[in-house]
Design a protein around this motif. Structure first.
Motif, PDB file in Angstrom:
ATOM      1  N   ASP A 270      41.291  28.644-108.688  1.00 23.01           N
ATOM      2  CA  ASP A 270      40.511  29.884-108.655  1.00 23.01           C
ATOM      3  C   ASP A 270      41.388  31.075-108.291  1.00 23.01           C
ATOM      4  O   ASP A 270      41.284  32.156-108.899  1.00 23.01           O
ATOM      5  N   ARG A 271      42.258  30.906-107.303  1.00 28.31           N
ATOM      6  CA  ARG A 271      43.103  32.013-106.861  1.00 28.31           C
ATOM      7  C   ARG A 271      44.140  32.379-107.921  1.00 28.31           C
ATOM      8  O   ARG A 271      44.429  33.548-108.149  1.00 28.31           O
ATOM      9  N   VAL A 272      44.706  31.351-108.564  1.00 27.73           N
ATOM     10  CA  VAL A 272      45.693  31.618-109.619  1.00 27.73           C
ATOM     11  C   VAL A 272      45.040  32.373-110.768  1.00 27.73           C
ATOM     12  O   VAL A 272      45.600  33.346-111.298  1.00 27.73           O
ATOM     13  N   ARG A 273      43.848  31.945-111.170  1.00 27.57           N
ATOM     14  CA  ARG A 273      43.162  32.606-112.279  1.00 27.57           C
ATOM     15  C   ARG A 273      42.795  34.049-111.916  1.00 27.57           C
ATOM     16  O   ARG A 273      42.934  34.961-112.745  1.00 27.57           O
ATOM     17  N   LEU A 274      42.337  34.266-110.707  1.00 26.10           N
ATOM     18  CA  LEU A 274      41.976  35.615-110.288  1.00 26.10           C
ATOM     19  C   LEU A 274      43.203  36.519-110.275  1.00 26.10           C
ATOM     20  O   LEU A 274      43.158  37.659-110.755  1.00 26.10           O
ATOM     21  N   GLU A 275      44.312  36.020-109.747  1.00 32.88           N
ATOM     22  CA  GLU A 275      45.535  36.821-109.717  1.00 32.88           C
ATOM     23  C   GLU A 275      46.018  37.144-111.126  1.00 32.88           C
ATOM     24  O   GLU A 275      46.465  38.270-111.403  1.00 32.88           O
ATOM     25  N   HIS A 276      45.938  36.166-112.021  1.00 36.62           N
ATOM     26  CA  HIS A 276      46.384  36.391-113.398  1.00 36.62           C
ATOM     27  C   HIS A 276      45.487  37.421-114.088  1.00 36.62           C
ATOM     28  O   HIS A 276      45.983  38.316-114.796  1.00 36.62           O
ATOM     29  N   ALA A 277      44.189  37.326-113.862  1.00 37.07           N
ATOM     30  CA  ALA A 277      43.257  38.283-114.471  1.00 37.07           C
ATOM     31  C   ALA A 277      43.522  39.691-113.949  1.00 37.07           C
ATOM     32  O   ALA A 277      43.493  40.663-114.712  1.00 37.07           O
ATOM     33  N   ARG A 278      43.793  39.812-112.677  1.00 42.01           N
ATOM     34  CA  ARG A 278      44.074  41.127-112.107  1.00 42.01           C
ATOM     35  C   ARG A 278      45.345  41.726-112.699  1.00 42.01           C
ATOM     36  O   ARG A 278      45.399  42.918-113.009  1.00 42.01           O
ATOM     37  N   LEU A 280      46.586  41.134-115.656  1.00 43.59           N
ATOM     38  CA  LEU A 280      46.324  41.537-117.037  1.00 43.59           C
ATOM     39  C   LEU A 280      45.492  42.814-117.089  1.00 43.59           C
ATOM     40  O   LEU A 280      45.709  43.676-117.955  1.00 43.59           O
ATOM     41  N   LEU A 281      44.540  42.953-116.186  1.00 44.42           N
ATOM     42  CA  LEU A 281      43.738  44.184-116.144  1.00 44.42           C
ATOM     43  C   LEU A 281      44.603  45.382-115.766  1.00 44.42           C
ATOM     44  O   LEU A 281      44.395  46.492-116.260  1.00 44.42           O
ATOM     45  N   GLU A 282      45.571  45.174-114.895  1.00 44.37           N
ATOM     46  CA  GLU A 282      46.421  46.257-114.425  1.00 44.37           C
ATOM     47  C   GLU A 282      47.523  46.605-115.430  1.00 44.37           C
ATOM     48  O   GLU A 282      47.860  47.778-115.604  1.00 44.37           O
ATOM     49  N   ASP A 283      48.083  45.584-116.070  1.00 47.50           N
ATOM     50  CA  ASP A 283      49.322  45.777-116.830  1.00 47.50           C
ATOM     51  C   ASP A 283      49.166  45.786-118.337  1.00 47.50           C
ATOM     52  O   ASP A 283      50.139  46.029-119.054  1.00 47.50           O
ATOM     53  N   THR A 284      47.979  45.477-118.855  1.00 50.91           N
ATOM     54  CA  THR A 284      47.786  45.417-120.304  1.00 50.91           C
ATOM     55  C   THR A 284      46.556  46.213-120.698  1.00 50.91           C
ATOM     56  O   THR A 284      45.756  46.629-119.856  1.00 50.91           O
ATOM     57  N   SER A 285      46.412  46.400-121.991  1.00 46.17           N
ATOM     58  CA  SER A 285      45.203  47.031-122.516  1.00 46.17           C
ATOM     59  C   SER A 285      44.270  45.998-123.148  1.00 46.17           C
ATOM     60  O   SER A 285      43.347  46.354-123.875  1.00 46.17           O
ATOM     61  N   ASP A 286      44.516  44.714-122.900  1.00 47.12           N
ATOM     62  CA  ASP A 286      43.659  43.658-123.431  1.00 47.12           C
ATOM     63  C   ASP A 286      42.218  43.850-122.961  1.00 47.12           C
ATOM     64  O   ASP A 286      41.971  44.298-121.837  1.00 47.12           O
ATOM     65  N   GLY A 287      41.277  43.486-123.816  1.00 52.79           N
ATOM     66  CA  GLY A 287      39.873  43.607-123.467  1.00 52.79           C
ATOM     67  C   GLY A 287      39.448  42.577-122.442  1.00 52.79           C
ATOM     68  O   GLY A 287      40.094  41.545-122.254  1.00 52.79           O
ATOM     69  N   VAL A 288      38.327  42.849-121.773  1.00 54.71           N
ATOM     70  CA  VAL A 288      37.825  41.941-120.741  1.00 54.71           C
ATOM     71  C   VAL A 288      37.505  40.567-121.326  1.00 54.71           C
ATOM     72  O   VAL A 288      37.783  39.523-120.707  1.00 54.71           O
TER      73      VAL A 288
END
Length: 330
Positions: A270-278, A280-288
């Motif tokens: 859970d923590r790894v996935r949350l960190e990875h999602a954060r 990507l939200l911060e560093d990319t323009s990929d959609g949610v």
């Protein structure tokens, strides 16, 4: 103009002082007249920091009026503070419009009774001590900083910069805080409820090689794919799948993983996935939706629930607040 007064003492951590001061000075450069920054030691004499630097204060604490923002740094000197520091904080702290500590500066605030009945944090290595010595303080060891009314406490060193940036944003607006962050070559991106440790640092490294390979990774072979959880957060990371990679039964794997890392496999994933999602939200323009699939959530709604539970915000709002302006939008 907001007066910022930093309390100095022998054994203070130099970065706890200079990090926040550089942030407030950056705000002053962007908006002249916004801050008046002062430093004070108990008797006005120079102090020696824990790293050996000598710092000359502007004035003595006894000659200092109650400021708008009273900032108390940490360091080895908090273990045996100079006479008069705690007494001065006890007298002036309640009258400050904003009370801030960095790292073990929280220990001095607690000794002065200024954290009684409040939620607070400090450097992870001293959270147990703070909770033991001051049971009236609600110590939260996880976040990098905590706001409770007009009192703000932060974890070690760089967390003081994060907190100071949040205060500048509160005082002068997001654009000024972003400009200050860019000038210091740091990102205005870490919310206070971000953990002091990443998942990889929070969990101990497993001793046994099969568990360590699943947790930290090993090069692939023709008969073995990547087993590293952090390399493939969007993959099948259920206990059964991870146990098969470690050549253990699911029950044995789950028990051994928690025993050796201090964290259940599910919590770690859970923590790894949350960190990875954060990231990507911060560093990319990929959609949610794209990010939710890449991080193993499957659907945007599942990722939204995870963000709401862990961070108290939605992915879209998180991106709006913490993505640097230099990252393009689609």
């Amino acid at each position: 103009m907001r007066t910022v007064l930093v309390v100095l003492f022998d054994g203070v951590q130099s970065l706890d002082v200079t990090g926040p001061l550089e942030v407030f000075q950056g705000g002053e450069l962007h908006v002249p007249g916004s801050y008046r920054i002062r430093t004070a030691s108990p008797d006005g004499a120079a102090v020696r920091t824990s790293s050996g630097l000598t710092v000359v204060p502007d004035q003595a604490l006894t000659a200092s009026a109650t400021p708008h923002t009273l900032l108390v740094p940490g360091g080895q000197g908090t273990r045996n503070p100079a006479p008069g520091v705690v007494a001065w904080l006890r007298e002036h702290g309640p009258r400050a419009e904003r009370l801030v500590s960095v790292c073990t500066g929280a220990i001095l605030l607690a000794a002065a009774g200024l954290l009684d009945g409040r939620r607070a944090t400090t450097h992870w290595a001293y959270c147990d001590r703070l909770a033991r010595d001051h049971p009236s303080v609600e110590v939260d060891p996880d976040p990098i900083y905590v706001r409770d009314g007009h009192v703000a406490t932060s974890a070690g060193v760089t967390a003081g910069i994060d907190l100071a940036l949040a205060l500048v944003e509160e005082d002068l607006g997001r654009e000024v805080a972003l400009g200050t962050a860019r000038h210091l070559v740091v990102f205005l991106r870490r919310p206070g409820n971000q953990a002091q440790f990443s998942a990889q640092l929070a969990a101990q490294t497993a001793r046994r090689e099969p568990l360590r390979e699943v947790q930290l990774g090993a090069p692939p072979t023709p008969l073995r794919q990547w087993g590293r959880i952090t390399e493939n957060p969007g993959g099948d990371l259920g206990v059964e799948s991870l146990a098969a990679r470690a050549c253990l039964s699911p029950r044995h794997f789950a028990r051994a993983f928690q025993a050796e890392t201090g964290m259940t496999p599910g919590r770690y994933v859970d923590r790894v996935r949350l960190e990875h999602a954060r990231r990507l939200l911060e560093d990319t323009s990929d959609g949610v939706e794209e990010i939710s699939r890449a991080c193993g959530y499957g659907t945007p709604e599942a990722m939204r629930r995870a963000f709401a539970k862990a961070l108290g915000t939605a992915p879209a709002e998180y991106r709006r607040r913490f993505r640097p302006a230099s990252v393009p939008t689609r």
